[in-house]
Design an enzyme around this catalytic site. Structure first.
Site, PDB file in Angstrom:
ATOM      1  CG  HIS A 108      -1.706  -1.148   1.502  1.00  0.00           C
ATOM      2  ND1 HIS A 108      -2.853  -1.577   0.849  1.00  0.00           N
ATOM      3  CD2 HIS A 108      -1.311  -2.394   2.344  1.00  0.00           C
ATOM      4  CE1 HIS A 108      -3.063  -2.892   1.355  1.00  0.00           C
ATOM      5  NE2 HIS A 108      -2.364  -3.357   2.209  1.00  0.00           N
ATOM      6  CE  LYS A 119      12.032  20.316 -10.798  1.00  0.00           C
ATOM      7  NZ  LYS A 119      10.780  20.758 -11.325  1.00  0.00           N
TER       8      LYS A 119
END
Ligand code: ARG
Length: 445
Positions: A140, A267
């Protein structure tokens, strides 16, 4: 009409296979005495010249010539004269294109098989390097139990092994030669189908002429195999993207496999991984498209089937790039074991180890051990510590059967080392699995 009818803008990619098919066919026609030996030799010579021309200068695209078959034949006629017209004896474009396309898909599969071996080899090598590197295993996407990075990477080697098997099986099934089915019913000429099949590397001629010209299962099976493989690559890509994200910080992508932003100078984006993930959706769509094209067609050939090629070509190109990009990224990606280990220790990931210890050392039934462990987790949570941060006194207050020996199993290293069951994550198991894969992957056939 010319525009909607023509396939030459895309089926020119079949030129090698088309010429190979014609060479095999004309040699057989000559041997069988269906055309005279001199004409057969002149046609074979002309085909060799066309092949050399296309090799050097590419295939000319003229919509008036419709497709690759007519393009080659027209050029052949210009070279050898009227004898060229004898090549199409006992043949139709229907069995011709079915043969060409099978040959093309066979080559495409061979390329993928090699690329899958390469990627699996890279993953196995990285797995060996990291057979003892601890990371969290998730269910999960919640920290569940510690595993090793090597174990995680070897999971992808297993997926790729099945992908390899699917392509190999598809190849074995497609390797029958439709040439000689002619338009749909076979031919009255005394052809030798076994000979053309053998000359083109097929295992046998196909058995039913109608099926031969109307079957595109081989293309669909190629696309389903490609889709499954692309889905696996997409999951790998998704993990690269996730792990490279700052809150994870488990990997650093090398510069050559990432891109900058045009506005944010800091970035470093995982574009290649994102495109691998994206391409899988396109490949799936191409598979669906061809299935829908085929689903309502009566036997035998219909022109709808000309639309079989572009989805296969496009899926091939996308998968080939995806496999290469994954191999490049996985070879050069830098793992950050410290961050992985810190995450592995979070979330009380060794709770199962405490429960198992109570079963093993204290003779406690598993369900009760599960309950006791739940209370220990609660106590640790309240105290703001990991499970192994609780004192022996605190643990014994929860259950008197707990002794100092429990601390041997509460660390993440102890946890992974204990999971020695077949297929488990213990470093010694992972090391053996990775070593075996490094030896076996190059032999995958
Ligand atoms: N270009 C055609 C295709 O790809 C070749 C077969 C044409 N056959 C025909 N009966 N018109 O399907």
């Amino acid at each position: 009409m010319a525009e909607i009818n023509a396939s030459i803008p895309f089926d020119k990619r079949l030129w090698r296979q088309d010429i190979a098919g014609s060479k095999a066919h004309v040699a057989m026609l000559g041997r069988q005495g269906i055309i005279d030996a001199g004409a057969a030799a002149r046609i074979a010579g002309g085909l060799a010249q066309v092949e050399a021309e296309y090799e050097g200068g590419g295939v000319p695209v003229d919509l008036a010539l419709e497709d690759i078959h007519m393009t080659v034949e027209t050029r052949l006629a210009a070279i050898v004269g009227p004898d060229a017209g004898r090549l199409h004896t006992a043949r139709s474009r229907n069995d011709q294109v079915a043969t060409d396309f099978r040959l093309w898909v066979r080559d495409a599969i061979d390329g993928h098989l090699a690329a899958i071996r390469t990627l699996a080899g890279v993953l196995a090598a990285r797995a060996l390097e990291h057979h003892a590197t601890v990371m969290p295993g998730f269910t999960h996407l919640q920290v569940a139990q510690p595993v090793t990075l090597g174990h995680h990477l070897m999971a992808y080697v297993e997926m790729l092994k099945r992908d390899f098997g699917r392509f190999r099986d598809a190849r074995a099934r497609l390797n029958q030669c439709p040439l000689g089915a002619a338009a749909l019913a076979g031919t009255g000429f005394p052809i030798d189908r076994a000979a053309t099949a053998a000359a083109l590397g097929f295992d046998a001629p196909t058995a039913n002429s109608l099926d031969s010209v109307s079957d595109r299962d081989f293309a669909i099976e190629y696309l389903t195999s490609a889709t499954q493989c692309a889905l696996h690559l997409s999951r790998l890509a998704e993990e690269i993207i996730l792990w490279a994200s700052q809150p994870f910080g488990w990997v650093r992508l090398p510069d050559q496999w990432s891109t900058g932003s045009s506005i944010m100078p800091q970035k470093k984006n995982p574009d290649a991984a994102e495109l691998v993930r994206g391409h899988s959706g396109r490949i799936l769509g191409l598979m669906t498209g061809l299935m829908v094209t085929m689903k309502g067609l009566p036997l035998a050939y219909s022109k709808d089937m000309q639309d079989d090629k572009e989805p296969v070509f496009e899926a091939h190109d996308l998968l080939e790039l995806s496999l290469a990009a994954c191999a490049g990224m996985m070879e050069t990606i830098a793992f950050v074991p410290g961050r992985m280990r810190a995450s592995a220790a979070s979330g009380f990931s060794t709770a199962t180890d405490l429960a198992d210890w109570l079963v093993r050392e204290g003779g406690v039934p598993f369900r009760e051990a599960h309950h006791i462990t739940g209370r220990a987790v609660k106590a640790a949570e309240d105290a703001g510590v990991m499970l192994d941060g609780l004192s022996l006194q605190q643990l014994q207050a929860i259950d008197a059967r707990i002794s100092a020996g429990v601390f041997d199993v509460l660390s993440v290293e102890a946890s992974v080392s204990s999971r020695r069951s077949l297929g488990g994550t213990a470093p010694e198991r992972v090391k053996a699995a990775a070593e075996a894969a490094i030896a076996e992957v190059p032999q995958w056939a």
